[in-house]
Design an enzyme around this catalytic site. Structure first.
Site, PDB file in Angstrom:
ATOM      1  N   SER A 120       0.823  -1.197   0.000  1.00  0.00           N
ATOM      2  CA  SER A 120       0.000   0.000   0.000  1.00  0.00           C
ATOM      3  C   SER A 120       0.868   1.263   0.000  1.00  0.00           C
ATOM      4  CB  SER A 120      -0.966  -0.044   1.187  1.00  0.00           C
ATOM      5  OG  SER A 120      -1.959   0.934   1.082  1.00  0.00           O
ATOM      6  N   ASP A 174      -9.671  -4.196  -5.032  1.00  0.00           N
ATOM      7  CA  ASP A 174      -9.105  -3.388  -3.945  1.00  0.00           C
ATOM      8  C   ASP A 174     -10.029  -2.197  -3.680  1.00  0.00           C
ATOM      9  OD1 ASP A 174      -7.542  -1.562  -2.393  1.00  0.00           O
ATOM     10  OD2 ASP A 174      -5.721  -2.541  -3.092  1.00  0.00           O
ATOM     11  N   HIS A 205      -7.978  -5.245  -0.520  1.00  0.00           N
ATOM     12  CA  HIS A 205      -6.733  -4.577  -0.106  1.00  0.00           C
ATOM     13  C   HIS A 205      -6.057  -5.419   0.974  1.00  0.00           C
ATOM     14  CE1 HIS A 205      -4.123  -1.097  -0.172  1.00  0.00           C
ATOM     15  NE2 HIS A 205      -4.180  -0.998   1.154  1.00  0.00           N
TER      16      HIS A 205
END
Length: 224
Positions: A120, A174, A205
Site C-alpha cells: 500500500s 481493492d 486490499h
C-alpha cells in the site's frame, strides 16, 4: 555503526545473512505486523535473508481528520490519481529509507543484495525510493500500491536501477487503492523499459496465499 532514524522489527532466516529485504508497511500500520509473513514464504532455495520491517513516523493524516498515525506521508483526500500528493513527506521518508539501505551496506550487505518491498503506502515508498537510488539494488516488490509523484519519475529516476527486477501486484477488487492506479504504474514502468513481473489477484486490499507463493517463486529466481 550509526543507528538509522527509523526503528524496525527484524527477522533473519538463517545465520550470516547475505540479503536484506526492507519492507514498508501501509498507512496506520506497524512494521511488526508483517513479521509473521516471513514464515509464510518458501525461502528454502534462497540464501539467508535479513528482513527489516521499519515503523513509519507518526504524523497527522488529513484524510483522517488530522489524526496522528504511522504514515510515510500525508494523505489529503485518498488514493485517486488526481489527488494532491505530499511531496515533502514522500521525500522525507525517502531519506529515512535511504538511511536503512546505508545501514545494511555498513553491516556488510552488498547493495545489489538489498531489496525494497512494501504494501500500500509502503509500496509507494519502495517504488519511489528504489527507482531513484544511485546504486543498483537487488529488486523491488510493490504490493497493492502505486507510483507516487509519477509525473516526475522520468526526470528523477536513476539509470542504476533500470534493469532491477520488479514484482508488482494488486487486487482487482481493492477497495482502498484503486486497481487502476496499479495498472497505471505497470504501464508507466513498462513504457520506460523496466523489468516488471506483473500479477493481479481476485482480492481486496490485502495479501493472500497465491500472492505469497508468487513472491516466494520470484525471490527464489532473483536470488538464485
Amino acid at each position: 555503526m550509526t543507528k538509522p532514524y527509523l526503528d524496525y522489527s527484524a527477522v533473519e532466516t538463517g545465520p550470516n545473512p547475505t540479503v536484506s529485504i526492507i519492507w514498508m508497511h501501509g498507512l496506520g500500520d506497524h512494521g511488526s505486523s508483517f513479521v509473521p509473513l516471513v514464515k509464510e514464504f518458501d525461502l528454502s532455495k534462497c540464501p539467508p535473508i535479513r528482513f527489516l520491517f521499519p515503523h513509519a513516523p507518526e504524523r497527522p493524516v488529513t484524510a483522517n481528520n488530522g489524526y496522528e498515525m504511522s504514515a510515510w506521508f500525508d494523505i489529503v483526500a485518498g488514493f485517486e490519481a488526481g489527488d494532491f500528493e505530499d511531496i515533502a513527506g514522500i521525500k522525507e521518508s525517502q531519506g529515512y529509507i535511504e538511511q536503512l539501505i546505508a545501514h545494511e551496506e555498513a553491516s556488510g550487505i552488498k547493495p545489489e543484495k538489498i531489496i525494497l518491498a512494501g504494501f500500500s503506502q509502503g509500496c509507494a515508498m519502495a517504488l519511489h525510493t528504489a527507482l531513484r537510488h544511485p546504486e543498483r539494488l537487488g529488486g523491488i516488490i510493490g504490493l497493492s500500491g502505486y507510483i507516487p509523484l509519477i509525473h516526475s519519475l522520468d526526470t528523477e529516476r536513476n539509470a542504476a536501477n533500470q534493469d532491477t527486477p520488479i514484482f508488482l501486484a494488486h487486487g482487482k477488487i481493492d477497495q482502498v487503492v484503486p486497481f487502476g492506479r496499479a495498472q497505471d504504474a505497470h504501464a508507466k514502468l513498462k513504457s520506460l523499459g523496466y523489468n516488471v513481473e506483473w500479477h493481479e489477484y481476485q482480492m481486496m486490499h490485502t495479501m493472500d496465499m497465491p500472492e505469497i507463493d508468487d513472491i516466494s517463486a520470484w525471490l527464489t529466481k532473483v536470488l538464485a
